[in-house]
Design a protein around this motif. Structure first.
Motif, PDB file in Angstrom:
ATOM      1  N   UNK B  35       0.845  -1.186   0.000  1.00  0.00           N
ATOM      2  CA  UNK B  35       0.000   0.000   0.000  1.00  0.00           C
ATOM      3  C   UNK B  35       0.885   1.241   0.000  1.00  0.00           C
ATOM      4  N   UNK B  36       0.532   2.172  -0.835  1.00  0.00           N
ATOM      5  CA  UNK B  36       1.280   3.407  -0.885  1.00  0.00           C
ATOM      6  C   UNK B  36       0.272   4.546  -0.953  1.00  0.00           C
ATOM      7  N   UNK B  37       0.466   5.514  -0.099  1.00  0.00           N
ATOM      8  CA  UNK B  37      -0.468   6.626  -0.097  1.00  0.00           C
ATOM      9  C   UNK B  37       0.230   7.834  -0.703  1.00  0.00           C
ATOM     10  N   UNK B  38      -0.399   8.451  -1.674  1.00  0.00           N
ATOM     11  CA  UNK B  38       0.187   9.689  -2.165  1.00  0.00           C
ATOM     12  C   UNK B  38      -0.806  10.823  -1.952  1.00  0.00           C
ATOM     13  N   UNK B  39      -0.279  12.015  -1.805  1.00  0.00           N
ATOM     14  CA  UNK B  39      -1.136  13.171  -1.606  1.00  0.00           C
ATOM     15  C   UNK B  39      -1.276  13.911  -2.916  1.00  0.00           C
ATOM     16  N   UNK B  40      -2.516  14.113  -3.318  1.00  0.00           N
ATOM     17  CA  UNK B  40      -2.768  14.863  -4.525  1.00  0.00           C
ATOM     18  C   UNK B  40      -3.213  16.255  -4.121  1.00  0.00           C
ATOM     19  N   UNK B  41      -2.453  17.248  -4.535  1.00  0.00           N
ATOM     20  CA  UNK B  41      -2.770  18.619  -4.139  1.00  0.00           C
ATOM     21  C   UNK B  41      -3.752  19.223  -5.140  1.00  0.00           C
ATOM     22  N   UNK B  42      -4.957  19.525  -4.670  1.00  0.00           N
ATOM     23  CA  UNK B  42      -5.971  20.061  -5.564  1.00  0.00           C
ATOM     24  C   UNK B  42      -6.006  21.586  -5.504  1.00  0.00           C
ATOM     25  N   UNK B  43      -5.760  22.126  -4.321  1.00  0.00           N
ATOM     26  CA  UNK B  43      -5.704  23.581  -4.177  1.00  0.00           C
ATOM     27  C   UNK B  43      -4.516  23.925  -3.289  1.00  0.00           C
ATOM     28  N   UNK B  44      -3.815  24.996  -3.678  1.00  0.00           N
ATOM     29  CA  UNK B  44      -2.612  25.343  -2.936  1.00  0.00           C
ATOM     30  C   UNK B  44      -2.597  26.834  -2.673  1.00  0.00           C
ATOM     31  N   UNK B  45      -2.690  27.185  -1.415  1.00  0.00           N
ATOM     32  CA  UNK B  45      -2.541  28.566  -0.998  1.00  0.00           C
ATOM     33  C   UNK B  45      -3.435  29.523  -1.797  1.00  0.00           C
ATOM     34  N   UNK B  46      -4.701  29.211  -1.841  1.00  0.00           N
ATOM     35  CA  UNK B  46      -5.644  30.047  -2.577  1.00  0.00           C
ATOM     36  C   UNK B  46      -6.264  31.076  -1.631  1.00  0.00           C
ATOM     37  N   UNK B  58     -14.191  32.489 -11.852  1.00  0.00           N
ATOM     38  CA  UNK B  58     -13.044  31.600 -11.685  1.00  0.00           C
ATOM     39  C   UNK B  58     -12.730  30.975 -13.043  1.00  0.00           C
ATOM     40  N   UNK B  59     -11.529  31.200 -13.534  1.00  0.00           N
ATOM     41  CA  UNK B  59     -11.126  30.632 -14.825  1.00  0.00           C
ATOM     42  C   UNK B  59     -10.090  29.550 -14.602  1.00  0.00           C
ATOM     43  N   UNK B  60      -9.972  28.699 -15.584  1.00  0.00           N
ATOM     44  CA  UNK B  60      -8.932  27.676 -15.504  1.00  0.00           C
ATOM     45  C   UNK B  60      -9.309  26.487 -16.340  1.00  0.00           C
ATOM     46  N   UNK B  61      -8.284  25.712 -16.706  1.00  0.00           N
ATOM     47  CA  UNK B  61      -8.540  24.532 -17.509  1.00  0.00           C
ATOM     48  C   UNK B  61      -9.174  23.440 -16.671  1.00  0.00           C
ATOM     49  N   UNK B  62      -9.614  22.394 -17.333  1.00  0.00           N
ATOM     50  CA  UNK B  62     -10.144  21.245 -16.594  1.00  0.00           C
ATOM     51  C   UNK B  62      -9.069  20.709 -15.651  1.00  0.00           C
ATOM     52  N   UNK B  63      -9.472  20.447 -14.425  1.00  0.00           N
ATOM     53  CA  UNK B  63      -8.520  19.893 -13.461  1.00  0.00           C
ATOM     54  C   UNK B  63      -7.684  20.944 -12.769  1.00  0.00           C
ATOM     55  N   UNK B  64      -8.002  22.225 -12.992  1.00  0.00           N
ATOM     56  CA  UNK B  64      -7.220  23.281 -12.349  1.00  0.00           C
ATOM     57  C   UNK B  64      -7.622  23.477 -10.888  1.00  0.00           C
ATOM     58  N   UNK B  65      -8.752  22.913 -10.502  1.00  0.00           N
ATOM     59  CA  UNK B  65      -9.188  23.026  -9.119  1.00  0.00           C
ATOM     60  C   UNK B  65     -10.451  23.857  -8.940  1.00  0.00           C
ATOM     61  N   UNK B  66     -11.100  24.186 -10.053  1.00  0.00           N
ATOM     62  CA  UNK B  66     -12.287  25.042  -9.962  1.00  0.00           C
ATOM     63  C   UNK B  66     -13.417  24.363  -9.173  1.00  0.00           C
ATOM     64  N   UNK B 219      -7.734  33.382 -11.875  1.00  0.00           N
ATOM     65  CA  UNK B 219      -7.283  32.349 -12.810  1.00  0.00           C
ATOM     66  C   UNK B 219      -6.551  31.277 -12.026  1.00  0.00           C
ATOM     67  N   UNK B 220      -7.088  30.103 -12.054  1.00  0.00           N
ATOM     68  CA  UNK B 220      -6.473  28.981 -11.333  1.00  0.00           C
ATOM     69  C   UNK B 220      -5.679  28.121 -12.297  1.00  0.00           C
ATOM     70  N   UNK B 221      -4.487  27.749 -11.869  1.00  0.00           N
ATOM     71  CA  UNK B 221      -3.743  26.768 -12.657  1.00  0.00           C
ATOM     72  C   UNK B 221      -3.084  25.774 -11.713  1.00  0.00           C
ATOM     73  N   UNK B 222      -3.301  24.515 -11.974  1.00  0.00           N
ATOM     74  CA  UNK B 222      -2.765  23.440 -11.139  1.00  0.00           C
ATOM     75  C   UNK B 222      -2.953  23.693  -9.647  1.00  0.00           C
ATOM     76  N   UNK B 223      -4.073  24.232  -9.298  1.00  0.00           N
ATOM     77  CA  UNK B 223      -4.399  24.366  -7.882  1.00  0.00           C
ATOM     78  C   UNK B 223      -3.979  25.666  -7.239  1.00  0.00           C
ATOM     79  N   UNK B 224      -3.171  26.479  -7.919  1.00  0.00           N
ATOM     80  CA  UNK B 224      -2.905  27.766  -7.275  1.00  0.00           C
ATOM     81  C   UNK B 224      -3.331  28.942  -8.161  1.00  0.00           C
TER      82      UNK B 224
END
Lengths: 253, 241
Positions: B35-46, B58-66, B219-224
């Motif tokens: 078992x391995x747990x990884x952390x997926x960061x969806x939003x960072x310091x918003x 709120x703008x951003x591509x799919x998966x940007x965290x909107x 504008x959100x990109x990759x969570x920030x």
């Protein structure tokens, strides 16, 4: 309470939806325990009826067991399922998710109370008088609703995280059913089995229910204490598990 | 005081690698130490604020965290770190009709949906007919929702969601439901709600709508937050990417 209206609508929905497309609708709630009991009564009355203490009738004994078991089984599965199946709502609108589990348990409780009417008729037909302790059935019902909601809440997290929990729980519930004196008197079992049955919490709930409704069992002080402990324990367990794991679980919905 | 105050919000999803979705697999993997747990960061310091009467896009591509951000604002998803404070009644217009049930009648669904949004059932009951009429489904209100066309469902959901004024509107691409007639009608009502002084957060890919409605863009990109400010400038920068 702020969410009382929502709970009422949810309970209502759960009660009416199951039989929505059937002709007699909610009448199934009355008919279901009667039919199940009738089949089991026909099969088992030859074997077990004579083993009950004198003054206790087999038909109401059996049907009380079925009512209580249905309440627990369906209530538990539905409240454990309720949060996963309302995931669509819970990820968009803020409502305390616990409300769904509580509503499922309350729907089970309502069904249980509805089932008391045919049970009373069965008592009447078989010549088993209703007991003056009847109002205490309310206490058992609420205690079982707490048990159901508590365990359901704890399980709901598991249901969302692991697909196979449902199957495991189903098997466990079946084992539990056979370890509950629903259609047999405890006296037919050997002493080891009797001890196991004794420590099965559902036995305490059932004994108290049968006694309160029509004096069809002999619960002890232990039954009352054990019942209370389990209800409170389940409620605390459910609340704790849910609070702890929900923030991480909601992301999976 | 801003109506919405988002401060240094982080959201981290914990994801089990090789995703054991059954207890059996998890047990097997745990025994093998796999078992391995990884952390997926969806939003960072918003961080951002929305004042009364402001419309923030709120703008951003799919998966940007909107969507994650909307969930945090709706109070559905607690942030892993940071705080998101929303003062006032929220009307979440995210995937309208969440909570609708196909076996219940139109009227029952209106009631249930409103109760979910925390509205008073008695008051809504008196409004049900008006809601059905506005949605143009008056003569269907007593039939199960499964007999509705999908357009009718969308219209009823929109009419229900917008029937009461809220202090906070969270909008996820719902500006266009139904046929052309209804689109015009719903757009007018949206504008009415937005201009009535609510704080609005609008997630959309429609840049025309942003320029037309928003007073601020994030504008959100990759969570920030990549850029925040005047909609014209943010949209220009976003589109030149």
């Amino acid at each position: 309470m702020k969410y009382a209206q929502l709970i009422r609508l949810l309970v209502n929905r759960e009660l009416t939806l199951r039989y929505k497309r059937s002709v007699i609708g909610i009448g199934w709630t009355l008919l279901n325990p009667v039919l199940t009991s009738a089949v089991l009564w026909y099969v088992f009355s030859f074997v077990f009826a004579s083993r009950l203490p004198s003054g206790q009738q087999f038909a109401p004994y059996l049907m009380a067991g079925i009512l209580l078991n249905t309440f627990f089984n369906q209530g538990l599965m539905q409240s454990a399922d309720s949060i996963a199946s309302n995931g669509g709502v819970l990820t968009k609108i803020y409502v305390p998710p616990q409300i769904f589990a509580i509503s499922s348990a309350l729907a089970g409780l309502t069904n249980f109370f509805i089932g008391l009417f045919p049970l009373a008729i069965v008592c009447y037909i078989s010549g088993q008088p209703l007991a003056w302790t009847l109002p205490l059935v309310l206490v058992v019902g609420i205690a079982l609703a707490l048990l159901t909601a508590g365990l359901g809440l704890a399980l709901s997290i598991m249901f969302i995280r692991f697909d196979d929990t449902r199957n495991i729980v189903n098997v466990l519930l079946m084992i539990l059913m056979y370890l509950t004196p629903i259609f047999y008197p405890v006296s037919v079992m050997n002493s080891t089995m009797q001890t196991i049955i004794h420590w099965n919490p559902l036995t305490s709930y059932l004994d108290i229910f049968r006694w309160a409704f029509s004096n069809n069992a002999t619960p002890t002080l232990f039954s009352w204490v054990y019942m209370s402990i389990w209800s409170i324990f389940a409620l605390l367990l459910g609340t704790f598990v849910f609070r702890k794991y929900w923030p991480r679980t909601v992301a999976m919905l | 005081m801003p109506v919405i105050d988002v401060k240094n919000v982080n959201v981290t999803y914990r994801v089990l690698m090789n995703k054991s979705s059954s207890l059996k697999e998890l047990f097997r993997d745990a025994v093998k130490g796999k078992t391995r747990v990884i952390d997926y960061v969806a939003l960072q310091d918003v961080s951002f604020t929305v004042d009364k009467g402001e419309v923030v896009a709120i703008l951003g591509r799919n998966g940007a965290g909107k969507s994650t951000l909307l969930k945090v604002l709706a109070g559905v998803l607690p942030p892993t770190q940071g705080v998101s404070k929303v003062n006032g009644k929220i009307a979440p217009m995210i995937e309208l009709g969440a909570g609708f049930h196909p076996e219940m009648t139109g009227a029952e669904n209106v009631l249930f949906y409103s109760a979910l949004m925390g509205r008073d059932v008695k008051r809504v009951k008196a409004r049900t007919a008006a809601i059905g009429e506005w949605a143009g489904v008056s003569d269907h209100m007593d039939f199960p929702l499964r007999t509705f066309s999908s357009g009718m469902v969308a219209r009823l959901a929109f009419a229900t969601a917008t029937d009461e004024q809220a202090e906070v509107l969270l909008v996820d691409e719902v500006l266009s439901v139904g046929d052309a007639d209804f689109q015009a009608k719903s757009k007018a009502r949206m504008h009415e709600l937005i201009n009535s002084g609510a704080a609005v957060v609008l997630v959309t890919h429609d840049m025309r709508a942003v320029l037309e409605l928003a007073t601020k863009a994030v504008w959100l990109e990759n969570g920030h937050v990549k850029m925040i400010g005047n909609p014209t400038e943010v949209v220009a920068a976003y589109e030149s990417m």
